[in-house]
Motif scaffolding. Structure first.
Motif, PDB file in Angstrom:
ATOM      1  N   VAL A 151      77.876 -19.644  22.395  1.00  0.00           N
ATOM      2  CA  VAL A 151      76.802 -18.994  21.639  1.00  0.00           C
ATOM      3  C   VAL A 151      77.366 -17.786  20.903  1.00  0.00           C
ATOM      4  CG1 VAL A 151      74.545 -17.882  21.831  1.00  0.00           C
ATOM      5  CG2 VAL A 151      75.138 -19.751  23.359  1.00  0.00           C
ATOM      6  N   ASP A 152      76.755 -17.450  19.788  1.00  0.00           N
ATOM      7  CA  ASP A 152      77.177 -16.290  19.011  1.00  0.00           C
ATOM      8  C   ASP A 152      76.644 -15.020  19.672  1.00  0.00           C
ATOM      9  OD1 ASP A 152      78.229 -14.696  17.058  1.00  0.00           O
ATOM     10  OD2 ASP A 152      76.624 -15.061  15.604  1.00  0.00           O
ATOM     11  N   TYR A 153      77.313 -14.595  20.741  1.00  0.00           N
ATOM     12  CA  TYR A 153      76.877 -13.443  21.510  1.00  0.00           C
ATOM     13  C   TYR A 153      77.550 -12.160  21.002  1.00  0.00           C
ATOM     14  CZ  TYR A 153      81.336 -14.352  23.804  1.00  0.00           C
ATOM     15  OH  TYR A 153      82.662 -14.576  24.052  1.00  0.00           O
ATOM     16  N   LEU A 154      76.990 -11.040  21.407  1.00  0.00           N
ATOM     17  CA  LEU A 154      77.583  -9.739  21.146  1.00  0.00           C
ATOM     18  C   LEU A 154      78.208  -9.203  22.434  1.00  0.00           C
ATOM     19  CD1 LEU A 154      74.575  -8.164  19.206  1.00  0.00           C
ATOM     20  CD2 LEU A 154      76.760  -8.824  18.181  1.00  0.00           C
ATOM     21  N   THR A 155      79.204  -8.356  22.299  1.00  0.00           N
ATOM     22  CA  THR A 155      79.764  -7.615  23.423  1.00  0.00           C
ATOM     23  C   THR A 155      79.546  -6.126  23.165  1.00  0.00           C
ATOM     24  OG1 THR A 155      81.958  -7.317  22.455  1.00  0.00           O
ATOM     25  CG2 THR A 155      81.551  -9.368  23.680  1.00  0.00           C
ATOM     26  N   ASN A 156      79.938  -5.294  24.109  1.00  0.00           N
ATOM     27  CA  ASN A 156      79.839  -3.855  23.892  1.00  0.00           C
ATOM     28  C   ASN A 156      80.686  -3.402  22.711  1.00  0.00           C
ATOM     29  OD1 ASN A 156      82.215  -4.369  25.757  1.00  0.00           O
ATOM     30  ND2 ASN A 156      82.515  -2.188  25.373  1.00  0.00           N
ATOM     31  N   GLU A 157      81.620  -4.242  22.270  1.00  0.00           N
ATOM     32  CA  GLU A 157      82.464  -3.916  21.126  1.00  0.00           C
ATOM     33  C   GLU A 157      81.814  -4.355  19.814  1.00  0.00           C
ATOM     34  OE1 GLU A 157      86.236  -5.678  21.982  1.00  0.00           O
ATOM     35  OE2 GLU A 157      86.453  -4.634  23.895  1.00  0.00           O
ATOM     36  N   SER A 158      81.407  -5.614  19.743  1.00  0.00           N
ATOM     37  CA  SER A 158      80.887  -6.143  18.471  1.00  0.00           C
ATOM     38  C   SER A 158      79.498  -5.613  18.133  1.00  0.00           C
ATOM     39  CB  SER A 158      80.866  -7.675  18.510  1.00  0.00           C
ATOM     40  OG  SER A 158      80.091  -8.162  19.586  1.00  0.00           O
ATOM     41  N   ILE A 159      78.713  -5.209  19.131  1.00  0.00           N
ATOM     42  CA  ILE A 159      77.379  -4.693  18.832  1.00  0.00           C
ATOM     43  C   ILE A 159      77.455  -3.393  18.045  1.00  0.00           C
ATOM     44  CG2 ILE A 159      77.081  -3.326  20.944  1.00  0.00           C
ATOM     45  CD1 ILE A 159      74.175  -4.349  21.028  1.00  0.00           C
ATOM     46  N   LEU A 160      78.579  -2.702  18.158  1.00  0.00           N
ATOM     47  CA  LEU A 160      78.752  -1.444  17.439  1.00  0.00           C
ATOM     48  C   LEU A 160      79.028  -1.656  15.950  1.00  0.00           C
ATOM     49  CD1 LEU A 160      80.955   0.344  20.117  1.00  0.00           C
ATOM     50  CD2 LEU A 160      78.632   0.996  19.476  1.00  0.00           C
ATOM     51  N   GLU A 161      79.184  -2.904  15.533  1.00  0.00           N
ATOM     52  CA  GLU A 161      79.427  -3.199  14.122  1.00  0.00           C
ATOM     53  C   GLU A 161      78.151  -3.614  13.390  1.00  0.00           C
ATOM     54  OE1 GLU A 161      82.393  -2.475  12.739  1.00  0.00           O
ATOM     55  OE2 GLU A 161      82.723  -1.698  14.774  1.00  0.00           O
ATOM     56  N   LEU A 162      77.039  -3.757  14.100  1.00  0.00           N
ATOM     57  CA  LEU A 162      75.777  -4.123  13.456  1.00  0.00           C
ATOM     58  C   LEU A 162      75.324  -3.024  12.495  1.00  0.00           C
ATOM     59  CD1 LEU A 162      73.651  -5.560  16.430  1.00  0.00           C
ATOM     60  CD2 LEU A 162      74.992  -6.839  14.740  1.00  0.00           C
ATOM     61  N   GLU A 163      74.728  -3.436  11.385  1.00  0.00           N
ATOM     62  CA  GLU A 163      74.175  -2.478  10.433  1.00  0.00           C
ATOM     63  C   GLU A 163      72.667  -2.616  10.289  1.00  0.00           C
ATOM     64  OE1 GLU A 163      76.282  -2.581   6.738  1.00  0.00           O
ATOM     65  OE2 GLU A 163      78.138  -1.782   7.619  1.00  0.00           O
ATOM     66  N   GLU A 164      72.097  -3.636  10.932  1.00  0.00           N
ATOM     67  CA  GLU A 164      70.655  -3.825  10.952  1.00  0.00           C
ATOM     68  C   GLU A 164      70.191  -3.860  12.407  1.00  0.00           C
ATOM     69  OE1 GLU A 164      68.699  -3.824   8.358  1.00  0.00           O
ATOM     70  OE2 GLU A 164      70.326  -3.768   6.862  1.00  0.00           O
ATOM     71  N   ILE A 165      69.054  -3.269  12.680  1.00  0.00           N
ATOM     72  CA  ILE A 165      68.533  -3.195  14.046  1.00  0.00           C
ATOM     73  C   ILE A 165      68.027  -4.564  14.483  1.00  0.00           C
ATOM     74  CG2 ILE A 165      66.758  -2.165  15.516  1.00  0.00           C
ATOM     75  CD1 ILE A 165      66.897   0.278  13.593  1.00  0.00           C
ATOM     76  N   PRO A 166      68.474  -5.072  15.630  1.00  0.00           N
ATOM     77  CA  PRO A 166      68.003  -6.375  16.112  1.00  0.00           C
ATOM     78  C   PRO A 166      66.491  -6.379  16.323  1.00  0.00           C
ATOM     79  CG  PRO A 166      69.930  -5.654  17.357  1.00  0.00           C
ATOM     80  CD  PRO A 166      69.494  -4.487  16.530  1.00  0.00           C
ATOM     81  N   GLU A 167      65.873  -7.513  15.997  1.00  0.00           N
ATOM     82  CA  GLU A 167      64.435  -7.649  16.245  1.00  0.00           C
ATOM     83  C   GLU A 167      64.162  -7.743  17.744  1.00  0.00           C
ATOM     84  OE1 GLU A 167      60.927 -10.991  15.547  1.00  0.00           O
ATOM     85  OE2 GLU A 167      62.654 -10.944  14.199  1.00  0.00           O
ATOM     86  N   HIS A 168      64.893  -8.612  18.421  1.00  0.00           N
ATOM     87  CA  HIS A 168      64.748  -8.773  19.873  1.00  0.00           C
ATOM     88  C   HIS A 168      66.125  -8.940  20.480  1.00  0.00           C
ATOM     89  CE1 HIS A 168      62.988 -11.200  23.517  1.00  0.00           C
ATOM     90  NE2 HIS A 168      63.532 -10.043  23.873  1.00  0.00           N
ATOM     91  N   LEU A 169      66.570  -7.933  21.212  1.00  0.00           N
ATOM     92  CA  LEU A 169      67.880  -7.925  21.854  1.00  0.00           C
ATOM     93  C   LEU A 169      67.722  -8.323  23.321  1.00  0.00           C
ATOM     94  CD1 LEU A 169      70.927  -7.218  21.786  1.00  0.00           C
ATOM     95  CD2 LEU A 169      70.282  -4.855  22.365  1.00  0.00           C
TER      96      LEU A 169
END
Length: 458
Positions: A151-169
């Protein structure tokens, strides 16, 4: 090429050790495959605490009416701006570290992945480097359980690259990383669901603290599901669907983003350690002695990869231990260290030494000094009364065994207890001290006046 020492990794311990060696005239090679600074600078303390600061500003702006402060209009959170600020702080740290390493004539910075050829030889990009002493400082990485790797998951590293706020995390894991990001993104505006397999959040803490944190989170609108066996995750209609078994009933929930915060593991699997006499434990951590020496007499392991603490402050202390045996008269030991850490949620949880559960399991007769935050004047004045303070004292000796604080500023005034434990003095020293009024920590002497046996008050 031959050096007096080779250091693999530029996390917290590595550059400090390189600088000390250079000061003592050693010729040092320091190897780095990624960005300078390791976890703390790039994906750990520096960026996450910058995000925590922004999240707290947003929370205060939205929740100050009770203190007579009303904000008219919408509070807008700009994640791209938060990220840009974070990136600038990281860049400044990297540049400062790079300048220190590159301008030192005794240090050679080698870019690339290091692998052992034998106990004295490391290969990087086809070139070999030799040294009589080698120091491993390779850190750790996110651990992803089966059922989620497709699955296209996030880690504590990749979540810091988001530029839009997730709708439901959706967050898998109720430890420090999961809780920090959960509260942070809830305050940014995301719907947040935290799933954890255990019976409480922060499983290493006493149950009352896990319960108190759960209440704090739920009051902020964060959904917490405990006793969750997270079976799998898949994509369904463009959204991530997580199948969960909670109390024998299966639940399928959908979210826009999935953060895997289910633990971290050491970066030791691709170091070529099989070519050395370095021993690993069953989890892949490098086994070390009291001086952080491995089973290979000329190789040491520092930082997260040795399993002796997954914190920046323990990594720096690892440097201090090794450095003392190389260059200093007073020798430090791993066994001298008291475990201490904080979860940088709001309010923060801070801990040193043993908690009530560990004391009971060890059969130690002890007392507890306790105070709820709602009975502390300064906390009431600030409007921040969530949490409690607990200090544990051995009955026979009066020595402090540990403390757990949950409350505003706890990550700072826990050091009153930490320093007392390192001083090796009884709790009466703190009890009889005069603290400044009005502060939260002025209640530490007061609460120590009448400690109770564990079980009666904690």
């Amino acid at each position: 090429m031959r050096f007096d020492a080779i250091i693999i990794g530029t996390g917290q311990a590595g550059p400090s050790l390189a600088a000390s060696m250079a000061k003592n005239g050693w010729k040092v090679a320091i190897i780095e495959k990624g960005d300078l600074g390791g976890t703390c600078v790039n994906v750990g303390c520096t960026p996450t605490k910058a995000y925590v600061a922004s999240a707290r500003r947003a929370f205060i702006a939205k929740n100050s009416a009770e203190l007579g402060i009303e904000v008219n209009g919408n509070i807008q959170v700009k994640l791209k701006t938060i990220k840009e600020r974070k990136d600038k702080i990281i860049e400044d740290s990297r540049n400062g570290l790079g300048k220190m390493l590159e301008e030192n004539d005794h240090i050679q910075l080698i870019r690339g992945k290091g692998r052992f050829i034998d106990n004295n030889t490391v290969s990087v990009e086809g070139k070999t480097y030799k040294a009589d002493k080698i120091f491993i400082n390779v850190g750790a990485k996110p651990r992803i359980p089966d059922g989620f790797k497709e699955v296209d998951y996030l880690t504590n590293e990749s979540i810091l690259e988001l530029e839009e706020i997730p709708e439901h995390l959706i967050i898998v894991g109720g430890g420090y990383i999961g809780l920090e990001f959960g509260q942070m993104f809830r305050r940014f505006g995301s719907k947040v669901t935290i799933l954890d397999r255990g019976e409480q959040l922060l499983k290493k803490e006493d149950p009352e603290f896990g319960k108190a944190i759960q209440e704090i989170f739920e009051n902020e609108g964060i959904e917490v599901r405990l006793n969750s066996e997270c079976i799998s995750a898949a994509i369904n209609n463009g959204k991530i669907e997580v199948s969960v078994n909670c109390d024998e009933s299966e639940i399928n929930m959908q979210g826009t983003h999935l953060l895997m915060a289910s633990g971290r593991g050491p970066n030791t699997s691709d170091l070529g350690l099989e070519n050395t006499s370095v021993s690993l434990d069953e989890r892949g951590y490098i086994k070390v002695n009291d001086e952080l020496q491995t089973s290979a007499a000329n190789i040491w392991a520092l930082g997260d990869c040795n399993g002796q603490g997954a914190f920046t402050h323990t990594a720096y202390n690892d440097f201090q231990i090794v450095n003392s045996h190389l260059f200093e008269e007073k020798k430090r030991k791993l066994s001298d260290r008291f475990t201490c850490y904080a979860a940088f949620i709001d309010p923060p949880l801070a801990r040193v030494g043993m908690n009530a559960t560990e004391i009971k399991n060890a059969g130690i007769k002890a007392k507890v000094a306790s105070r709820p935050m709602k009975k502390i004047a300064r906390a009431k004045e600030m409007g921040e009364t969530q949490g409690m303070l607990k200090i544990y004292i051995e009955e026979e000796t009066g020595m402090v065994l540990g403390a757990t604080f949950l409350g505003t500023g706890a990550d700072e005034y826990i050091h009153t207890v930490i320093d007392q434990m390192y001083a090796g003095q009884p709790f009466t020293i703190m009890r009889d001290a005069v603290h400044i009024h009005p502060t939260v920590s002025e209640l530490i002497p007061t609460m120590l006046e009448n400690p109770n046996p564990i079980g009666e008050n904690g």
